[in-house]
Motif scaffolding. Structure first.
Motif, mmCIF file in Angstrom:
data_model
loop_
_atom_site.group_PDB
_atom_site.id
_atom_site.type_symbol
_atom_site.label_atom_id
_atom_site.label_comp_id
_atom_site.label_asym_id
_atom_site.label_seq_id
_atom_site.Cartn_x
_atom_site.Cartn_y
_atom_site.Cartn_z
ATOM 1 N N MET A 1 13.614 -8.098 10.792
ATOM 2 C CA MET A 1 12.320 -8.281 11.416
ATOM 3 C C MET A 1 11.349 -7.199 10.942
ATOM 4 N N VAL A 2 11.036 -7.182 9.676
ATOM 5 C CA VAL A 2 10.093 -6.209 9.140
ATOM 6 C C VAL A 2 8.682 -6.683 9.409
ATOM 7 N N MET A 3 7.903 -5.818 10.047
ATOM 8 C CA MET A 3 6.519 -6.142 10.347
ATOM 9 C C MET A 3 5.645 -5.414 9.342
ATOM 10 N N GLY A 4 4.653 -6.093 8.785
ATOM 11 C CA GLY A 4 3.731 -5.439 7.873
ATOM 12 C C GLY A 4 4.241 -5.434 6.447
ATOM 13 N N THR A 5 3.553 -4.681 5.598
ATOM 14 C CA THR A 5 3.857 -4.719 4.180
ATOM 15 C C THR A 5 4.336 -3.396 3.607
ATOM 16 N N LYS A 6 4.013 -2.259 4.218
ATOM 17 C CA LYS A 6 4.462 -0.969 3.700
ATOM 18 C C LYS A 6 5.976 -0.864 3.846
ATOM 19 N N ARG A 7 6.648 -0.327 2.823
ATOM 20 C CA ARG A 7 8.100 -0.178 2.859
ATOM 21 C C ARG A 7 8.512 1.204 3.368
ATOM 22 N N VAL A 8 7.695 2.239 3.086
ATOM 23 C CA VAL A 8 7.951 3.590 3.574
ATOM 24 C C VAL A 8 6.671 4.082 4.234
ATOM 25 N N ILE A 9 6.783 4.511 5.470
ATOM 26 C CA ILE A 9 5.626 4.991 6.232
ATOM 27 C C ILE A 9 5.835 6.466 6.543
ATOM 28 N N MET A 10 4.968 7.307 5.968
ATOM 29 C CA MET A 10 5.046 8.750 6.206
ATOM 30 C C MET A 10 4.268 9.082 7.475
ATOM 31 N N ILE A 11 4.871 9.873 8.355
ATOM 32 C CA ILE A 11 4.289 10.265 9.636
ATOM 33 C C ILE A 11 4.151 11.789 9.651
ATOM 34 N N GLY A 12 2.992 12.287 10.022
ATOM 35 C CA GLY A 12 2.817 13.729 10.097
ATOM 36 C C GLY A 12 1.396 14.121 10.426
ATOM 37 N N ARG A 13 1.090 15.383 10.179
ATOM 38 C CA ARG A 13 -0.238 15.936 10.452
ATOM 39 C C ARG A 13 -1.112 15.967 9.194
ATOM 40 N N HIS A 14 -0.509 15.885 8.027
ATOM 41 C CA HIS A 14 -1.234 15.983 6.754
ATOM 42 C C HIS A 14 -2.051 14.714 6.507
ATOM 43 N N PRO A 15 -3.274 14.858 5.969
ATOM 44 C CA PRO A 15 -4.119 13.677 5.735
ATOM 45 C C PRO A 15 -3.529 12.660 4.756
ATOM 46 N N ASP A 16 -2.571 13.055 3.928
ATOM 47 C CA ASP A 16 -1.942 12.102 3.007
ATOM 48 C C ASP A 16 -0.907 11.207 3.683
ATOM 49 N N CYS A 17 -0.562 11.486 4.933
ATOM 50 C CA CYS A 17 0.403 10.654 5.655
ATOM 51 C C CYS A 17 -0.226 9.312 6.003
ATOM 52 N N ASP A 18 0.611 8.297 6.128
ATOM 53 C CA ASP A 18 0.145 6.955 6.521
ATOM 54 C C ASP A 18 -0.284 6.928 7.981
ATOM 55 N N VAL A 19 0.405 7.679 8.818
ATOM 56 C CA VAL A 19 0.086 7.791 10.240
ATOM 57 C C VAL A 19 0.006 9.278 10.558
ATOM 58 N N THR A 20 -1.150 9.713 11.067
ATOM 59 C CA THR A 20 -1.337 11.129 11.364
ATOM 60 C C THR A 20 -1.540 11.349 12.862
ATOM 61 N N PHE A 21 -1.033 12.483 13.332
ATOM 62 C CA PHE A 21 -1.211 12.889 14.714
ATOM 63 C C PHE A 21 -1.808 14.299 14.717
ATOM 64 N N THR B 1 3.939 0.486 17.110
ATOM 65 C CA THR B 1 2.588 1.059 16.985
ATOM 66 C C THR B 1 2.434 1.789 15.664
ATOM 67 N N ILE B 2 3.440 2.552 15.265
ATOM 68 C CA ILE B 2 3.364 3.270 13.989
ATOM 69 C C ILE B 2 3.239 2.294 12.828
ATOM 70 N N ILE B 3 4.030 1.225 12.852
ATOM 71 C CA ILE B 3 3.974 0.226 11.774
ATOM 72 C C ILE B 3 2.616 -0.444 11.750
ATOM 73 N N THR B 4 2.078 -0.785 12.913
ATOM 74 C CA THR B 4 0.748 -1.423 12.989
ATOM 75 C C THR B 4 -0.324 -0.521 12.442
ATOM 76 N N ILE B 5 -0.335 0.746 12.838
ATOM 77 C CA ILE B 5 -1.350 1.698 12.346
ATOM 78 C C ILE B 5 -1.246 1.858 10.835
ATOM 79 N N ALA B 6 -0.034 1.996 10.322
ATOM 80 C CA ALA B 6 0.163 2.205 8.886
ATOM 81 C C ALA B 6 -0.336 1.024 8.072
ATOM 82 N N ASN B 7 -0.165 -0.179 8.580
ATOM 83 C CA ASN B 7 -0.556 -1.363 7.828
ATOM 84 C C ASN B 7 -2.006 -1.767 8.066
ATOM 85 N N ALA B 8 -2.683 -1.103 8.992
ATOM 86 C CA ALA B 8 -4.105 -1.395 9.246
ATOM 87 C C ALA B 8 -5.009 -0.676 8.254
#
Length: 94
Positions: A1-21, A86-93
C-alpha cells in the motif's frame, strides 16, 4: 500500500529534506521513510540525537535503527509528533 510517488523521503530540519520540522530536537537529516517495491514502508533513524520513536501498544518505542511501519502509525521525530501518512502526503505535495 504505497501512497504517493517518492520512494525515499528524507525527514529533518535541513531545507534539503523532503519534510522539514522547525524543531531544535529534530536533527538536520533525522530519519527517512523508504517506500518498498512490495508496498511496505520502512522507517530508518539516521543516528539522530533525540531519536525516532513509534507508538506501539499505548507507549513510545525508540527505534534502534529502523523498522517497518504502517500509514496510520504515530511517530515522534525528536519531540515532534505526527504520523506516517502525513509525512508521505507532505513529501508528495511539494
Amino acid at each position: 500500500m504505497v501512497m504517493g510517488t517518492k520512494r525515499v523521503i528524507m525527514i529533518g530540519r535541513h531545507p534539503d529534506c523532503d519534510v522539514t520540522f522547525p524543531d531544535d530536537t529534530v536533527s538536520r537529516f533525522h530519519a527517512e521513510l523508504v517506500l518498498t517495491e512490495d508496498g511496505r514502508v520502512f522507517l530508518l533513524d539516521r543516528n539522530s540525537t533525540w531519536g525516532t520513536h513509534v507508538h506501539l501498544g499505548g507507549r513510545w518505542k525508540k527505534l534502534d535503527r529502523g523498522d517497518f511501519v504502517v500509514p496510520q502509525m504515530r511517530l515522534r521525530i525528536g519531540q515532534t509528533e505526527t504520523d506516517v501518512a502525513t509525512i508521505i502526503t507532505i513529501a508528495n505535495a511539494g
